[in-house]
Design a protein around this motif. Structure first.
Motif, PDB file in Angstrom:
ATOM      1  N   GLN A  51      -0.315 -29.961  -8.847  1.00 31.65           N
ATOM      2  CA  GLN A  51      -0.629 -30.288  -7.466  1.00 31.65           C
ATOM      3  C   GLN A  51      -2.139 -30.379  -7.299  1.00 31.65           C
ATOM      4  OE1 GLN A  51       1.455 -27.830  -4.591  1.00 31.65           O
ATOM      5  NE2 GLN A  51       3.274 -27.761  -5.876  1.00 31.65           N
ATOM      6  N   TYR A  79       2.537 -31.749   0.097  1.00 31.22           N
ATOM      7  CA  TYR A  79       2.756 -30.366   0.531  1.00 31.22           C
ATOM      8  C   TYR A  79       1.724 -29.982   1.590  1.00 31.22           C
ATOM      9  CZ  TYR A  79       4.631 -30.277  -4.316  1.00 31.22           C
ATOM     10  OH  TYR A  79       5.293 -30.547  -5.495  1.00 31.22           O
ATOM     11  N   LEU A 111       4.499 -24.212  -5.155  1.00 27.64           N
ATOM     12  CA  LEU A 111       3.794 -23.143  -5.847  1.00 27.64           C
ATOM     13  C   LEU A 111       3.895 -21.863  -5.031  1.00 27.64           C
ATOM     14  CD1 LEU A 111       0.559 -25.067  -6.862  1.00 27.64           C
ATOM     15  CD2 LEU A 111       2.335 -24.265  -8.418  1.00 27.64           C
ATOM     16  N   GLN A 117       9.112 -35.394   0.001  1.00 25.50           N
ATOM     17  CA  GLN A 117       9.317 -36.311  -1.105  1.00 25.50           C
ATOM     18  C   GLN A 117       9.410 -37.688  -0.457  1.00 25.50           C
ATOM     19  OE1 GLN A 117       9.326 -35.601  -4.385  1.00 25.50           O
ATOM     20  NE2 GLN A 117       9.509 -37.781  -4.866  1.00 25.50           N
ATOM     21  N   ASP A 137      11.582 -29.303   1.824  1.00 25.73           N
ATOM     22  CA  ASP A 137      11.602 -27.863   2.097  1.00 25.73           C
ATOM     23  C   ASP A 137      10.729 -27.592   3.302  1.00 25.73           C
ATOM     24  OD1 ASP A 137      10.866 -24.862   0.061  1.00 25.73           O
ATOM     25  OD2 ASP A 137      11.463 -25.093   2.142  1.00 25.73           O
ATOM     26  N   SER A 154       1.358 -34.453  -5.493  1.00 22.88           N
ATOM     27  CA  SER A 154       1.653 -34.515  -6.926  1.00 22.88           C
ATOM     28  C   SER A 154       2.325 -35.847  -7.239  1.00 22.88           C
ATOM     29  CB  SER A 154       2.512 -33.333  -7.368  1.00 22.88           C
ATOM     30  OG  SER A 154       3.734 -33.295  -6.673  1.00 22.88           O
ATOM     31  N   THR A 163       4.982 -36.842  -3.717  1.00 25.73           N
ATOM     32  CA  THR A 163       5.243 -35.529  -3.131  1.00 25.73           C
ATOM     33  C   THR A 163       3.999 -35.023  -2.420  1.00 25.73           C
ATOM     34  OG1 THR A 163       6.713 -35.089  -5.005  1.00 25.73           O
ATOM     35  CG2 THR A 163       6.184 -33.240  -3.568  1.00 25.73           C
ATOM     36  N   GLN A 196       7.301 -29.391   2.444  1.00 26.85           N
ATOM     37  CA  GLN A 196       7.185 -30.277   1.283  1.00 26.85           C
ATOM     38  C   GLN A 196       7.920 -31.575   1.582  1.00 26.85           C
ATOM     39  OE1 GLN A 196       8.655 -28.653  -2.435  1.00 26.85           O
ATOM     40  NE2 GLN A 196       8.813 -30.666  -3.410  1.00 26.85           N
ATOM     41  N   LEU A 211       3.558 -22.106   1.306  1.00 25.54           N
ATOM     42  CA  LEU A 211       4.077 -23.412   1.642  1.00 25.54           C
ATOM     43  C   LEU A 211       4.667 -23.443   3.047  1.00 25.54           C
ATOM     44  CD1 LEU A 211       4.754 -26.288   0.469  1.00 25.54           C
ATOM     45  CD2 LEU A 211       7.067 -25.378   0.113  1.00 25.54           C
ATOM     46  N   PRO A 234      -2.305 -19.146  -0.549  1.00 28.76           N
ATOM     47  CA  PRO A 234      -1.619 -20.152   0.271  1.00 28.76           C
ATOM     48  C   PRO A 234      -0.100 -19.949   0.257  1.00 28.76           C
ATOM     49  CG  PRO A 234      -3.228 -21.175  -1.208  1.00 28.76           C
ATOM     50  CD  PRO A 234      -3.082 -19.754  -1.640  1.00 28.76           C
ATOM     51  N   LEU A 247      -4.015 -26.347   4.081  1.00 23.98           N
ATOM     52  CA  LEU A 247      -4.287 -27.121   2.871  1.00 23.98           C
ATOM     53  C   LEU A 247      -3.189 -28.141   2.628  1.00 23.98           C
ATOM     54  CD1 LEU A 247      -5.238 -24.075   0.648  1.00 23.98           C
ATOM     55  CD2 LEU A 247      -6.806 -25.884   1.291  1.00 23.98           C
ATOM     56  N   TYR A 261       0.252 -26.367   2.999  1.00 22.78           N
ATOM     57  CA  TYR A 261       0.197 -24.924   2.816  1.00 22.78           C
ATOM     58  C   TYR A 261      -0.672 -24.311   3.927  1.00 22.78           C
ATOM     59  CZ  TYR A 261       1.872 -25.385  -2.060  1.00 22.78           C
ATOM     60  OH  TYR A 261       2.612 -25.636  -3.203  1.00 22.78           O
ATOM     61  N   LEU A 265      -8.403 -25.884  -3.364  1.00 26.81           N
ATOM     62  CA  LEU A 265      -8.167 -25.258  -4.657  1.00 26.81           C
ATOM     63  C   LEU A 265      -8.322 -26.282  -5.780  1.00 26.81           C
ATOM     64  CD1 LEU A 265      -6.575 -23.450  -2.540  1.00 26.81           C
ATOM     65  CD2 LEU A 265      -5.254 -22.688  -4.502  1.00 26.81           C
ATOM     66  N   PHE A 280       1.897 -18.428  -4.730  1.00 25.73           N
ATOM     67  CA  PHE A 280       0.594 -17.919  -5.128  1.00 25.73           C
ATOM     68  C   PHE A 280       0.537 -16.393  -5.059  1.00 25.73           C
ATOM     69  CE2 PHE A 280      -2.161 -21.625  -5.457  1.00 25.73           C
ATOM     70  CZ  PHE A 280      -1.427 -22.603  -4.806  1.00 25.73           C
ATOM     71  N   PHE A 327      -5.197 -30.505  -4.614  1.00 28.38           N
ATOM     72  CA  PHE A 327      -5.447 -30.024  -3.260  1.00 28.38           C
ATOM     73  C   PHE A 327      -6.611 -30.745  -2.601  1.00 28.38           C
ATOM     74  CE2 PHE A 327      -2.768 -26.309  -2.506  1.00 28.38           C
ATOM     75  CZ  PHE A 327      -2.222 -26.130  -3.766  1.00 28.38           C
ATOM     76  N   GLY A 328      -6.489 -30.928  -1.289  1.00 29.71           N
ATOM     77  CA  GLY A 328      -7.590 -31.414  -0.491  1.00 29.71           C
ATOM     78  C   GLY A 328      -8.517 -30.275  -0.108  1.00 29.71           C
ATOM     79  N   TYR A 362      -5.803 -21.382 -10.301  1.00 27.90           N
ATOM     80  CA  TYR A 362      -6.643 -22.228  -9.460  1.00 27.90           C
ATOM     81  C   TYR A 362      -7.883 -21.436  -9.071  1.00 27.90           C
ATOM     82  CZ  TYR A 362      -3.078 -25.850  -8.580  1.00 27.90           C
ATOM     83  OH  TYR A 362      -2.172 -26.884  -8.697  1.00 27.90           O
TER      84      TYR A 362
END
Lengths: 118, 115
Positions: free
Chosen positions: A107, A33, B103, A50, A56, A95, A31, A48, A45, A43, A91, A35, B44, B105, A109-110, B36
């Motif tokens: 999740q 994402y 998520l 899969q 989404d 996951s 998965t 998303q 979304l 953030p 971002l 953001y 994050l 936030f 994050f980078g 986070y």
């Protein structure tokens, strides 16, 4: 420790130009994402995935934004044309796959790509 | 729809003092809850998460949070603040579905630590 990679880290562009951001998730993470984080906010979304399928994209401005994950691994987010209001941090997170052992709820994050549109 | 509200966009504490960052959630289904931390111009980092197990959750860097269903709260605490704790903190919620979910936030709380 495996990490989510993003490039570039910073991008400055003029409005009406095209920009693209790249994300390489943690190996094996199904998965992915994208953001968007506007300065001073949390953030939100955009899309998303899969594997290679979009799950989404209800908040993705489809008239100017596009996202793809052709082989179910890395992903590209594109904006064309960029507008002043697109200035934000973008971002990427990933996951693990369901049933793989690690919880799918977490999740990772980078570092993000900070976009400035002039 | 799920949401979280973080009370206080800025919190300032002295080094060594208690840190308390507030988060209240709204969810029609049992939620997963997360905290986070974000340092300037970085992504994050997960501090801790609640996923229906123990209501008191311990995380990294000495932080912990307690899930209180009766108060719909998930406040983040640390007994003694350190200068390195200065950052932006985000509370987040996702539905408890057992599969990957987005998520949602809060707006974040900026923690300042003074000498």
């Amino acid at each position: 420790e495996a990490e989510v990679a993003q490039s570039p880290r910073y991008k400055i562009t003029e409005k009406s130009q095209a920009v693209a951001f790249w994300c390489d998730p943690i190996s094996g993470h199904a998965t992915l994402y994208w953001y968007r984080q506007i300065l001073g906010q949390g953030p939100e979304l955009l899309v998303q995935f899969q594997d290679e399928s979009v799950v989404d994209d209800s908040q993705l401005p489809k008239d100017r934004f596009s996202a793809e994950r052709l082989k179910g691994v890395d992903s590209t987010l594109k904006i064309q044309p960029a507008e002043l209001g697109d200035s934000a941090m973008y971002l990427c997170a990933s996951s693990p796959p369901y049933g793989s052992g690690p919880p799918t709820d977490t999740q990772y994050f980078g570092p993000g790509t900070r976009l400035t549109v002039l | 729809a799920q949401s979280v509200t973080q009370l206080g966009s800025h919190v300032s504490v002295s080094e060594g003092a208690l840190v308390l960052l507030r988060c209240n959630y709204s969810s029609s289904v049992p939620p997963y809850l997360f905290w986070y931390v974000q340092y300037p111009n970085q992504g994050l980092q997960l501090l801790l998460k609640y996923t229906s197990a123990a209501t008191l959750v311990k995380g990294i860097n000495g932080f912990e949070a307690e899930f209180k269903k009766s108060e719909t709260s998930f406040h983040l605490t640390k007994p003694s603040a350190h200068m390195s704790d200065a950052a932006e903190y985000f509370c987040a919620v996702s539905p408890n579905t057992g599969t990957a979910s987005k998520l949602t936030f809060g707006t974040g709380t900026r923690l300042q630590v003074t000498l």
